[in-house]
Scaffold this motif. Structure first.
Motif, PDB file in Angstrom:
ATOM      1  N   PHE A  13      22.396  47.266 -11.115  1.00 50.06           N
ATOM      2  CA  PHE A  13      22.331  47.800 -12.481  1.00 50.06           C
ATOM      3  C   PHE A  13      23.048  49.134 -12.583  1.00 50.06           C
ATOM      4  O   PHE A  13      23.842  49.369 -13.495  1.00 50.06           O
ATOM      5  CB  PHE A  13      20.858  47.946 -12.895  1.00 50.06           C
ATOM      6  N   LEU A  14      22.791  50.023 -11.637  1.00 48.81           N
ATOM      7  CA  LEU A  14      23.409  51.357 -11.665  1.00 48.81           C
ATOM      8  C   LEU A  14      24.909  51.283 -11.390  1.00 48.81           C
ATOM      9  O   LEU A  14      25.676  52.137 -11.850  1.00 48.81           O
ATOM     10  CB  LEU A  14      22.732  52.264 -10.645  1.00 48.81           C
ATOM     11  N   ALA A  15      25.333  50.241 -10.639  1.00 50.46           N
ATOM     12  CA  ALA A  15      26.748  50.110 -10.287  1.00 50.46           C
ATOM     13  C   ALA A  15      27.575  49.497 -11.415  1.00 50.46           C
ATOM     14  O   ALA A  15      28.808  49.572 -11.392  1.00 50.46           O
ATOM     15  CB  ALA A  15      26.884  49.251  -9.024  1.00 50.46           C
ATOM     16  N   LYS A  16      26.895  48.896 -12.387  1.00 42.22           N
ATOM     17  CA  LYS A  16      27.628  48.286 -13.497  1.00 42.22           C
ATOM     18  C   LYS A  16      28.336  49.352 -14.317  1.00 42.22           C
ATOM     19  O   LYS A  16      27.919  50.498 -14.373  1.00 42.22           O
ATOM     20  CB  LYS A  16      26.672  47.484 -14.389  1.00 42.22           C
ATOM     21  N   GLY A  17      29.407  48.931 -14.984  1.00 44.67           N
ATOM     22  CA  GLY A  17      30.160  49.862 -15.808  1.00 44.67           C
ATOM     23  C   GLY A  17      29.424  50.169 -17.098  1.00 44.67           C
ATOM     24  O   GLY A  17      28.196  50.269 -17.127  1.00 44.67           O
ATOM     25  N   GLU A  18      30.173  50.270 -18.164  1.00 49.19           N
ATOM     26  CA  GLU A  18      29.599  50.627 -19.462  1.00 49.19           C
ATOM     27  C   GLU A  18      28.632  49.554 -19.962  1.00 49.19           C
ATOM     28  O   GLU A  18      28.953  48.380 -20.021  1.00 49.19           O
ATOM     29  CB  GLU A  18      30.736  50.803 -20.460  1.00 49.19           C
ATOM     30  N   ASP A  31       8.824  44.444 -26.420  1.00 49.50           N
ATOM     31  CA  ASP A  31       9.376  43.121 -26.109  1.00 49.50           C
ATOM     32  C   ASP A  31      10.896  43.137 -26.113  1.00 49.50           C
ATOM     33  O   ASP A  31      11.537  42.500 -25.260  1.00 49.50           O
ATOM     34  CB  ASP A  31       8.864  42.090 -27.115  1.00 49.50           C
ATOM     35  N   ALA A  32      11.482  43.864 -27.069  1.00 49.62           N
ATOM     36  CA  ALA A  32      12.943  43.947 -27.118  1.00 49.62           C
ATOM     37  C   ALA A  32      13.493  44.688 -25.903  1.00 49.62           C
ATOM     38  O   ALA A  32      14.539  44.311 -25.355  1.00 49.62           O
ATOM     39  CB  ALA A  32      13.383  44.638 -28.407  1.00 49.62           C
ATOM     40  N   ALA A  33      12.793  45.736 -25.470  1.00 48.46           N
ATOM     41  CA  ALA A  33      13.226  46.477 -24.279  1.00 48.46           C
ATOM     42  C   ALA A  33      13.162  45.581 -23.050  1.00 48.46           C
ATOM     43  O   ALA A  33      14.057  45.603 -22.198  1.00 48.46           O
ATOM     44  CB  ALA A  33      12.349  47.715 -24.087  1.00 48.46           C
ATOM     45  N   GLU A  34      12.109  44.799 -22.963  1.00 46.94           N
ATOM     46  CA  GLU A  34      11.965  43.896 -21.828  1.00 46.94           C
ATOM     47  C   GLU A  34      13.094  42.866 -21.799  1.00 46.94           C
ATOM     48  O   GLU A  34      13.676  42.592 -20.745  1.00 46.94           O
ATOM     49  CB  GLU A  34      10.613  43.186 -21.879  1.00 46.94           C
ATOM     50  N   GLN A  35      13.425  42.332 -22.965  1.00 51.46           N
ATOM     51  CA  GLN A  35      14.502  41.354 -23.034  1.00 51.46           C
ATOM     52  C   GLN A  35      15.834  41.973 -22.630  1.00 51.46           C
ATOM     53  O   GLN A  35      16.651  41.335 -21.960  1.00 51.46           O
ATOM     54  CB  GLN A  35      14.587  40.782 -24.457  1.00 51.46           C
ATOM     55  N   TRP A  36      16.069  43.233 -23.033  1.00 53.54           N
ATOM     56  CA  TRP A  36      17.315  43.900 -22.670  1.00 53.54           C
ATOM     57  C   TRP A  36      17.422  44.056 -21.157  1.00 53.54           C
ATOM     58  O   TRP A  36      18.467  43.805 -20.571  1.00 53.54           O
ATOM     59  CB  TRP A  36      17.367  45.269 -23.356  1.00 53.54           C
ATOM     60  N   PHE A  37      16.328  44.468 -20.517  1.00 59.85           N
ATOM     61  CA  PHE A  37      16.363  44.675 -19.067  1.00 59.85           C
ATOM     62  C   PHE A  37      16.414  43.361 -18.291  1.00 59.85           C
ATOM     63  O   PHE A  37      16.943  43.317 -17.181  1.00 59.85           O
ATOM     64  CB  PHE A  37      15.148  45.495 -18.619  1.00 59.85           C
ATOM     65  N   GLU A  38      15.853  42.286 -18.852  1.00 63.04           N
ATOM     66  CA  GLU A  38      15.838  41.005 -18.147  1.00 63.04           C
ATOM     67  C   GLU A  38      17.240  40.506 -17.820  1.00 63.04           C
ATOM     68  O   GLU A  38      17.434  39.745 -16.870  1.00 63.04           O
ATOM     69  CB  GLU A  38      15.102  39.954 -18.993  1.00 63.04           C
ATOM     70  N   GLU A  39      18.216  40.952 -18.596  1.00 55.44           N
ATOM     71  CA  GLU A  39      19.599  40.556 -18.318  1.00 55.44           C
ATOM     72  C   GLU A  39      20.132  41.180 -17.037  1.00 55.44           C
ATOM     73  O   GLU A  39      21.150  40.749 -16.505  1.00 55.44           O
ATOM     74  CB  GLU A  39      20.500  40.966 -19.491  1.00 55.44           C
ATOM     75  N   HIS A  40      19.418  42.194 -16.539  1.00 56.61           N
ATOM     76  CA  HIS A  40      19.914  42.937 -15.381  1.00 56.61           C
ATOM     77  C   HIS A  40      19.038  42.783 -14.138  1.00 56.61           C
ATOM     78  O   HIS A  40      19.353  43.361 -13.098  1.00 56.61           O
ATOM     79  CB  HIS A  40      20.026  44.418 -15.747  1.00 56.61           C
ATOM     80  N   PHE A  90      12.637  48.503 -11.242  1.00 51.40           N
ATOM     81  CA  PHE A  90      13.047  47.146 -10.903  1.00 51.40           C
ATOM     82  C   PHE A  90      12.119  46.576  -9.846  1.00 51.40           C
ATOM     83  O   PHE A  90      11.542  47.305  -9.033  1.00 51.40           O
ATOM     84  CB  PHE A  90      14.484  47.134 -10.402  1.00 51.40           C
ATOM     85  N   ALA A  91      11.993  45.249  -9.851  1.00 52.08           N
ATOM     86  CA  ALA A  91      11.124  44.591  -8.876  1.00 52.08           C
ATOM     87  C   ALA A  91      11.715  44.647  -7.478  1.00 52.08           C
ATOM     88  O   ALA A  91      10.979  44.613  -6.487  1.00 52.08           O
ATOM     89  CB  ALA A  91      10.875  43.136  -9.292  1.00 52.08           C
ATOM     90  N   ASN A  92      13.024  44.750  -7.378  1.00 56.02           N
ATOM     91  CA  ASN A  92      13.628  44.841  -6.045  1.00 56.02           C
ATOM     92  C   ASN A  92      14.807  45.799  -6.069  1.00 56.02           C
ATOM     93  O   ASN A  92      15.421  46.041  -7.118  1.00 56.02           O
ATOM     94  CB  ASN A  92      14.053  43.456  -5.524  1.00 56.02           C
ATOM     95  N   GLN A  93      15.113  46.347  -4.908  1.00 60.28           N
ATOM     96  CA  GLN A  93      16.139  47.379  -4.791  1.00 60.28           C
ATOM     97  C   GLN A  93      17.531  46.857  -5.132  1.00 60.28           C
ATOM     98  O   GLN A  93      18.347  47.573  -5.736  1.00 60.28           O
ATOM     99  CB  GLN A  93      16.127  47.952  -3.369  1.00 60.28           C
ATOM    100  N   ALA A  94      17.816  45.611  -4.763  1.00 56.13           N
ATOM    101  CA  ALA A  94      19.153  45.062  -4.992  1.00 56.13           C
ATOM    102  C   ALA A  94      19.490  45.026  -6.481  1.00 56.13           C
ATOM    103  O   ALA A  94      20.610  45.372  -6.882  1.00 56.13           O
ATOM    104  CB  ALA A  94      19.252  43.656  -4.387  1.00 56.13           C
ATOM    105  N   ASP A  95      18.533  44.617  -7.312  1.00 55.58           N
ATOM    106  CA  ASP A  95      18.780  44.575  -8.760  1.00 55.58           C
ATOM    107  C   ASP A  95      18.996  45.974  -9.321  1.00 55.58           C
ATOM    108  O   ASP A  95      19.826  46.182 -10.214  1.00 55.58           O
ATOM    109  CB  ASP A  95      17.610  43.903  -9.480  1.00 55.58           C
ATOM    110  N   CYS A  96      18.239  46.929  -8.815  1.00 57.20           N
ATOM    111  CA  CYS A  96      18.397  48.314  -9.264  1.00 57.20           C
ATOM    112  C   CYS A  96      19.782  48.843  -8.913  1.00 57.20           C
ATOM    113  O   CYS A  96      20.466  49.432  -9.756  1.00 57.20           O
ATOM    114  CB  CYS A  96      17.317  49.193  -8.638  1.00 57.20           C
ATOM    115  N   ASP A  97      20.201  48.619  -7.676  1.00 61.17           N
ATOM    116  CA  ASP A  97      21.520  49.091  -7.239  1.00 61.17           C
ATOM    117  C   ASP A  97      22.629  48.449  -8.064  1.00 61.17           C
ATOM    118  O   ASP A  97      23.605  49.112  -8.452  1.00 61.17           O
ATOM    119  CB  ASP A  97      21.725  48.774  -5.758  1.00 61.17           C
TER     120      ASP A  97
END
Length: 379
Positions: free
Chosen positions: A203-208, A161-170, A194-201
């Protein structure tokens, strides 16, 4: 909780081994039995519990889990797709959320899921026949791989559940797998789609990014496997150089003609992005004459070589006509023609280069070495 992209693509976070906690084995599916009618009249369910139950049920019957789940595949084949709620409650994660059949039936009824169906007696559930499983084409696998990431640096105490909450922010998630070690403890890393490609891209483009005070490592899962395989190869080469000294470098060996028996080699495709290992193939074909597996974790394909007929070995391990390894249905082909000849030439070349290095290594040490393994143990 994270909302699904649509009702046919349930969001899920799971580390559960989906073989349920029951005395029924995956070799003998549960036989249909007369079940009591489950009444949902006057039943109420807390909203948060309802969302979790519906999400977990959609995971069990969803596109990602059902095609790979040996137990579920056997169960749905018994009774026109129906599985009793009694059987479903043997799944630990579902039972931990809610172990009341009436409440689960009420949740499915009120949830109006397009993926799930409840029978009239409210005691069985199945995947909606109007929502057939995808065929798992190469294009679909590529699409899934392109939006599946590897993240390392999470707290080893983190829950699903904690992992899910962490990813939900992204972004909206389709799947989260928490990776565990040999002792079944969370390693602090996950694979997440990720449910869609845009969110994945994005997420990976975010900094630290941090999980608590820890900076996480993030990359595509495919890139993680490439890096891991390269490290394994580098380590192997370093060990070889240490054993053979400067004699490790050899001239390429050319193989023009090679004699071989046909029909001994299978090719398994669609392995990129999976966590399968050589040992899992060996386990499936134990006692079936498997001699050699050409595969490194993360490779897109594997070659399996047998002492006798490869197709006979394959047919002997199929489950309901499907080749399944670690709950994953895989595409497998008997290699023939030019591909078969190329396989045997490469095998002969590798063997010749091994003995070439060994001879040079023995000469450099002034004689034969007893420290180098016989080639047959390496190939």
């Amino acid at each position: 909780m994270t909302a699904a992209v649509d009702s046919t693509t349930p969001v899920v976070a799971s580390t559960e081994n989906t073989t349920p906690n029951t005395t029924t084995t995956t070799e003998e599916p549960t036989k249909p039995a007369k079940l009591e009618v489950v009444s949902i009249e006057g039943v109420t369910v807390e909203e948060g519990v309802a969302k979790k139950v519906l999400k977990q049920l959609e995971y069990y019957f969803g596109d990602r889990n059902l095609p790979q789940d040996r137990f579920m595949l056997r169960e749905v084949a018994v009774d026109n797709g129906w599985i009793s709620l009694d059987t479903m409650l043997n799944f630990k994660r579902l039972a931990n959320i809610c172990n009341d059949k009436a409440q689960i039936a009420k949740i499915v009824t009120d949830g109006k899921s397009e993926l799930l169906q409840l029978n009239e007696e409210n005691n069985k559930i199945r995947r909606n026949p109007e929502k057939p499983l995808p065929k798992g084409t190469e294009a679909e696998k590529n699409t899934s791989n392109a939006k599946t990431v590897y993240v390392k640096g999470l707290s080893t105490d983190m829950t699903i559940d904690a992992a899910e909450q962490w990813f939900e922010e992204h972004g909206a998630m389709a799947y989260i797998k928490m990776r565990k070690d040999a002792e079944n403890k969370f390693k602090g890393s996950v694979f997440a789609e990720f449910a869609n490609q845009a969110d994945c891209d994005a997420f990976l483009a975010k900094g630290e990014l941090k999980s608590g005070d820890e900076i996480v490592t993030k990359m595509l899962r495919a890139d993680y496997y490439k890096e891991k395989n390269q490290k394994m190869k580098d380590t192997k080469n370093e060990k070889r150089s240490a054993q053979l000294g400067d004699t490790a470098a050899t001239a390429p060996v050319e193989v023009e003609n090679v004699e071989y028996e046909k029909g001994l080699v299978l090719r398994v495709d669609g392995l990129e992005g999976t966590e399968l290992t050589r040992e899992q193939f060996k386990d499936v074909f134990e006692g079936k004459g498997l001699e050699w597996v050409t595969f490194n974790k993360g490779d897109p394909k594997a070659n399996l070589r047998f002492a006798k007929s490869a197709m006979e070995a394959l047919e002997s391990v199929k489950v309901d006509g499907k080749f399944i390894v670690s709950d994953k249905e895989l595409s497998v082909t008997l290699i023939e023609g030019d591909e078969e000849e190329a396989y045997w030439k490469e095998s002969a070349r590798a063997k010749a280069e091994f003995f070439q290095r060994k001879r040079k290594g023995d000469a450099g040490r002034g004689g034969r070495s007893r420290g180098v393994s016989n080639f047959s143990t390496l190939l």
